[in-house]
Design a protein around this motif. Structure first.
Motif, mmCIF file in Angstrom:
data_model
loop_
_atom_site.group_PDB
_atom_site.id
_atom_site.type_symbol
_atom_site.label_atom_id
_atom_site.label_comp_id
_atom_site.label_asym_id
_atom_site.label_seq_id
_atom_site.Cartn_x
_atom_site.Cartn_y
_atom_site.Cartn_z
ATOM 1 N N ARG A 219 -7.036 -18.562 -14.456
ATOM 2 C CA ARG A 219 -8.351 -17.920 -14.331
ATOM 3 C C ARG A 219 -8.998 -17.754 -15.703
ATOM 4 N NH1 ARG A 219 -11.241 -14.493 -15.998
ATOM 5 N NH2 ARG A 219 -9.491 -13.750 -17.260
ATOM 6 N N VAL A 220 -10.147 -18.342 -15.839
ATOM 7 C CA VAL A 220 -10.956 -18.134 -17.050
ATOM 8 C C VAL A 220 -12.381 -17.896 -16.570
ATOM 9 C CG1 VAL A 220 -9.599 -19.520 -18.686
ATOM 10 C CG2 VAL A 220 -11.337 -20.637 -17.277
ATOM 11 N N SER A 221 -13.186 -17.283 -17.400
ATOM 12 C CA SER A 221 -14.588 -17.085 -17.015
ATOM 13 C C SER A 221 -15.320 -18.407 -17.095
ATOM 14 C CB SER A 221 -15.246 -16.072 -17.955
ATOM 15 O OG SER A 221 -14.675 -14.806 -17.749
ATOM 16 N N ARG B 239 -18.925 -20.476 -16.550
ATOM 17 C CA ARG B 239 -20.371 -20.232 -16.538
ATOM 18 C C ARG B 239 -21.177 -21.466 -16.164
ATOM 19 N NH1 ARG B 239 -17.879 -17.419 -20.655
ATOM 20 N NH2 ARG B 239 -18.064 -15.152 -20.486
ATOM 21 N N PHE C 284 -25.390 -15.308 -21.308
ATOM 22 C CA PHE C 284 -24.384 -14.419 -20.714
ATOM 23 C C PHE C 284 -24.897 -13.541 -19.570
ATOM 24 C CE2 PHE C 284 -22.415 -15.309 -24.902
ATOM 25 C CZ PHE C 284 -21.258 -15.899 -24.418
ATOM 26 N N PHE D 97 -27.126 -16.834 -16.694
ATOM 27 C CA PHE D 97 -26.625 -18.140 -16.262
ATOM 28 C C PHE D 97 -26.329 -18.149 -14.766
ATOM 29 C CE2 PHE D 97 -22.709 -15.832 -16.914
ATOM 30 C CZ PHE D 97 -21.926 -16.269 -15.868
ATOM 31 N N CYS E 84 -17.095 -15.722 -12.719
ATOM 32 C CA CYS E 84 -17.356 -14.949 -13.931
ATOM 33 C C CYS E 84 -17.863 -13.563 -13.520
ATOM 34 C CB CYS E 84 -18.375 -15.640 -14.841
ATOM 35 S SG CYS E 84 -18.539 -14.799 -16.444
ATOM 36 N N TRP E 85 -17.274 -12.579 -14.083
ATOM 37 C CA TRP E 85 -17.656 -11.163 -13.862
ATOM 38 C C TRP E 85 -18.860 -10.906 -14.751
ATOM 39 C CZ3 TRP E 85 -13.021 -7.309 -13.526
ATOM 40 C CH2 TRP E 85 -13.456 -5.994 -13.374
ATOM 41 N N LEU E 86 -19.909 -10.283 -14.253
ATOM 42 C CA LEU E 86 -21.085 -10.006 -15.091
ATOM 43 C C LEU E 86 -21.534 -8.553 -14.976
ATOM 44 C CD1 LEU E 86 -21.935 -13.043 -13.565
ATOM 45 C CD2 LEU E 86 -23.572 -12.829 -15.400
ATOM 46 N N THR E 87 -21.620 -7.908 -16.134
ATOM 47 C CA THR E 87 -22.304 -6.611 -16.164
ATOM 48 C C THR E 87 -23.590 -6.695 -16.993
ATOM 49 O OG1 THR E 87 -20.936 -5.916 -18.017
ATOM 50 C CG2 THR E 87 -20.240 -5.168 -15.844
ATOM 51 N N GLY E 88 -23.760 -7.790 -17.746
ATOM 52 C CA GLY E 88 -24.975 -7.978 -18.556
ATOM 53 C C GLY E 88 -26.259 -7.778 -17.754
ATOM 54 N N PRO E 89 -26.323 -8.340 -16.532
ATOM 55 C CA PRO E 89 -27.567 -8.189 -15.758
ATOM 56 C C PRO E 89 -27.856 -6.748 -15.331
ATOM 57 C CG PRO E 89 -26.177 -9.969 -14.879
ATOM 58 C CD PRO E 89 -25.350 -9.219 -15.873
ATOM 59 N N LYS F 208 -8.681 -18.144 -23.301
ATOM 60 C CA LYS F 208 -8.795 -17.482 -24.604
ATOM 61 C C LYS F 208 -7.446 -16.883 -24.978
ATOM 62 C CE LYS F 208 -13.657 -16.481 -24.512
ATOM 63 N NZ LYS F 208 -14.377 -16.017 -23.322
ATOM 64 N N ARG G 54 -4.666 -14.419 -26.133
ATOM 65 C CA ARG G 54 -4.489 -12.976 -25.960
ATOM 66 C C ARG G 54 -3.745 -12.383 -27.155
ATOM 67 N NH1 ARG G 54 -8.142 -14.006 -22.457
ATOM 68 N NH2 ARG G 54 -8.125 -12.871 -20.505
HETATM 69 C C1 LIG Z 1 -16.435 -5.670 -17.123
HETATM 70 C C2 LIG Z 1 -16.748 -7.076 -17.557
HETATM 71 C C3 LIG Z 1 -18.066 -7.448 -17.767
HETATM 72 C C4 LIG Z 1 -18.385 -8.752 -18.136
HETATM 73 N N1 LIG Z 1 -19.713 -9.107 -18.252
HETATM 74 C C5 LIG Z 1 -20.024 -10.377 -18.561
HETATM 75 C C6 LIG Z 1 -21.388 -10.788 -18.613
HETATM 76 O O1 LIG Z 1 -22.311 -10.019 -18.380
HETATM 77 N N2 LIG Z 1 -21.651 -12.073 -18.900
HETATM 78 C C7 LIG Z 1 -20.673 -12.986 -19.141
HETATM 79 O O2 LIG Z 1 -20.993 -14.155 -19.393
HETATM 80 N N3 LIG Z 1 -19.350 -12.631 -19.114
HETATM 81 C C8 LIG Z 1 -19.012 -11.361 -18.812
HETATM 82 N N4 LIG Z 1 -17.681 -10.995 -18.714
HETATM 83 C C9 LIG Z 1 -16.628 -11.998 -18.963
HETATM 84 C C10 LIG Z 1 -15.949 -11.800 -20.319
HETATM 85 O O3 LIG Z 1 -16.805 -12.240 -21.349
HETATM 86 C C11 LIG Z 1 -14.608 -12.584 -20.319
HETATM 87 O O4 LIG Z 1 -13.771 -12.043 -19.334
HETATM 88 C C12 LIG Z 1 -13.910 -12.490 -21.670
HETATM 89 O O5 LIG Z 1 -14.636 -13.149 -22.667
HETATM 90 C C13 LIG Z 1 -12.485 -13.093 -21.614
HETATM 91 O O6 LIG Z 1 -12.557 -14.439 -21.204
HETATM 92 P P1 LIG Z 1 -11.811 -14.967 -19.901
HETATM 93 O O7 LIG Z 1 -12.368 -14.252 -18.704
HETATM 94 O O8 LIG Z 1 -12.125 -16.442 -19.856
HETATM 95 O O9 LIG Z 1 -10.345 -14.693 -20.047
HETATM 96 C C14 LIG Z 1 -17.348 -9.706 -18.346
HETATM 97 C C15 LIG Z 1 -16.020 -9.317 -18.124
HETATM 98 C C16 LIG Z 1 -15.717 -8.028 -17.729
HETATM 99 C C17 LIG Z 1 -14.275 -7.655 -17.463
#
Ligand SMILES: Cc1cc2nc3c(=O)[nH]c(=O)nc-3n(C[C@H](O)[C@H](O)[C@H](O)COP(=O)(O)O)c2cc1C
Length: 209
Positions: free
Chosen positions: A10-12, A14, A89, A92, A156-161, A196, A198
């Motif tokens: 699992r990786v984020s 986009r 971020f 997307f 991908c988890w997003l809180t930016g929005p 990434k 750790r």
């Molecule tokens: C609570 C939380 C909020 C996040 N918000 C964003 C976001 O708004 N946009 C984004 O591109 N990634 C977001 N991420 C993804 C992180 O950037 C990502 O998990 C981190 O860089 C580690 O990379 P990985 O998920 O590939 O292991 C978020 C992750 C978490 C846990």
């Protein structure tokens, strides 16, 4: 898939292909996300799965507009740089086949009632307890993402929005006291970044014997 492989793979992501998220798969993922623990078994989560591209475009415009508003008056050069990152971020998700809006219902327990009699507001009580509803949502979101990985989807988890939380809640018809917590973008990865690195466990773990 082996559990450890799910965790490691699992990786984020986009960038997704155009392939739609199958609705039966979506149901399975939500069912599995709901296996997560929840405070006092409240199961206070709700999900809205959005695949309508016009709506996603509107949502992403709202986020960009909100950042523009927030950064108005900051130095032009810095603003351009910040906006570049924000575009990537926080918006997307517009090009992803599906976005899952993760919503929390309020958590109220007997303690709230008792503490309110002593003059504390429900916000203060929630803060004392370290926001159990947000923690519950985190458990469900992570479970959802691992379940997705297990059947070949990336997320991908997003809180930016969430800067545009109230505008997004309005367009998604999420009404108080429910609260929008985060988005999860989901689809088939067009490009999967390498995991990434750790930090070492020794740096992060303290054992008290
Ligand atoms: C609570 C939380 C909020 C996040 N918000 C964003 C976001 O708004 N946009 C984004 O591109 N990634 C977001 N991420 C993804 C992180 O950037 C990502 O998990 C981190 O860089 C580690 O990379 P990985 O998920 O590939 O292991 C978020 C992750 C978490 C846990």
């Amino acid at each position: 898939m082996e559990f450890t492989d799910v965790l490691k793979n699992r990786v984020s992501v986009r960038k997704f292909t155009n392939e739609k998220v199958d609705e039966n798969n979506l149901r399975l993922l939500i069912e599995q996300a709901m296996l997560a623990p929840s405070v006092a078994n409240s199961q206070l989560w709700k999900f809205i799965a959005i695949s309508n591209s016009d709506l996603l475009a509107r949502m992403s415009e709202m986020v960009i507009a909100k950042y523009d508003e927030l950064l108005e008056g900051s130095q032009a050069e810095m603003k351009a740089r910040i906006l570049e990152r924000i575009k990537l971020f926080s918006s997307f998700f517009v090009d992803s086949p599906m976005v899952i809006a993760c919503i929390s219902e309020p958590y109220e327990s007997v303690i709230d009632e008792l503490a309110q009699q002593t003059g504390y507001s429900s916000e203060e009580i929630n803060q004392f307890r370290n926001h159990p509803n947000i923690q519950t949502m985190g458990a469900a979101i992570q479970t959802l993402m691992l379940a997705a990985e297990n059947i070949g989807y990336s997320t991908c988890w997003l809180t930016g929005p969430m800067v545009a939380k109230s505008e997004l809640e309005e367009v998604l018809e999420i009404h108080h006291p429910d609260s929008l917590i985060a988005f999860v973008a989901i689809g088939k990865a067009a490009a999967k970044p390498s995991p990434k690195e750790r930090k070492p466990v020794e740096e992060k773990l303290r054992i008290i014997r």
